[in-house]
Motif scaffolding. Sequence first.
Motif, PDB file in Angstrom:
ATOM      1  N   ILE A   2       0.831  -1.213   0.000  1.00 56.62           N
ATOM      2  CA  ILE A   2       0.000   0.000   0.000  1.00 56.62           C
ATOM      3  C   ILE A   2       0.859   1.253   0.000  1.00 56.62           C
ATOM      4  CG2 ILE A   2      -0.305   0.220   2.488  1.00 56.62           C
ATOM      5  CD1 ILE A   2      -3.276   0.892   1.800  1.00 56.62           C
ATOM      6  N   THR A   3       2.000   1.192   0.668  1.00 57.02           N
ATOM      7  CA  THR A   3       2.886   2.355   0.702  1.00 57.02           C
ATOM      8  C   THR A   3       3.358   2.701  -0.704  1.00 57.02           C
ATOM      9  OG1 THR A   3       3.614   1.698   2.893  1.00 57.02           O
ATOM     10  CG2 THR A   3       4.970   3.303   1.746  1.00 57.02           C
ATOM     11  N   ARG A   4       3.750   1.722  -1.471  1.00 58.21           N
ATOM     12  CA  ARG A   4       4.209   1.972  -2.846  1.00 58.21           C
ATOM     13  C   ARG A   4       3.101   2.583  -3.690  1.00 58.21           C
ATOM     14  NH1 ARG A   4       6.519  -3.571  -3.484  1.00 58.21           N
ATOM     15  NH2 ARG A   4       8.465  -3.436  -2.386  1.00 58.21           N
ATOM     16  N   VAL A  13      10.462  11.900  -3.015  1.00 57.72           N
ATOM     17  CA  VAL A  13      10.104  11.089  -1.857  1.00 57.72           C
ATOM     18  C   VAL A  13      11.018  11.426  -0.685  1.00 57.72           C
ATOM     19  CG1 VAL A  13       9.893   8.731  -0.975  1.00 57.72           C
ATOM     20  CG2 VAL A  13       9.335   9.213  -3.369  1.00 57.72           C
ATOM     21  N   LEU A  14      10.426  11.619   0.476  1.00 59.24           N
ATOM     22  CA  LEU A  14      11.172  11.785   1.716  1.00 59.24           C
ATOM     23  C   LEU A  14      10.989  10.500   2.507  1.00 59.24           C
ATOM     24  CD1 LEU A  14      12.769  13.362   3.826  1.00 59.24           C
ATOM     25  CD2 LEU A  14      10.596  14.366   4.596  1.00 59.24           C
ATOM     26  N   ASP A  15      12.059   9.753   2.650  1.00 55.38           N
ATOM     27  CA  ASP A  15      12.033   8.460   3.349  1.00 55.38           C
ATOM     28  C   ASP A  15      12.622   8.660   4.742  1.00 55.38           C
ATOM     29  OD1 ASP A  15      12.097   5.826   4.149  1.00 55.38           O
ATOM     30  OD2 ASP A  15      13.225   5.103   2.414  1.00 55.38           O
ATOM     31  N   GLY A  25      15.549   1.921  -2.621  1.00 53.34           N
ATOM     32  CA  GLY A  25      16.011   1.288  -3.853  1.00 53.34           C
ATOM     33  C   GLY A  25      14.856   0.756  -4.677  1.00 53.34           C
ATOM     34  N   GLU A  26      13.872   0.170  -4.010  1.00 55.55           N
ATOM     35  CA  GLU A  26      12.680  -0.317  -4.719  1.00 55.55           C
ATOM     36  C   GLU A  26      11.905   0.847  -5.326  1.00 55.55           C
ATOM     37  OE1 GLU A  26      10.258  -2.903  -2.340  1.00 55.55           O
ATOM     38  OE2 GLU A  26      12.018  -3.936  -1.531  1.00 55.55           O
TER      39      GLU A  26
END
Length: 72
Positions: A2-4, A13-15, A25-26
């Motif tokens: 769901i996150t993807r 994107v801020l991880d 990486g994904e």
Amino acid sequence: SITRRLIGVNDHVLDIGCGDGYFAGELRVEGNRKITGADFLAEPRRSEVFEQYFQADLDNGAPRLQEALRGK
């Protein structure tokens, strides 16, 4: 996951809490090229997946990260 699906593709994107960068990486493989990571590690194992990486103790605030995200 769901996150993807929520992140999408071709996004910035801020991880936060990125760890060694495996999830980032994904996200790169799926088309997200501008990924900023933040975690307590001095350097993540997969540092090449990040456009920027900030070492930050997220439990105590992260002023350097906050300044960078504001464009300072």
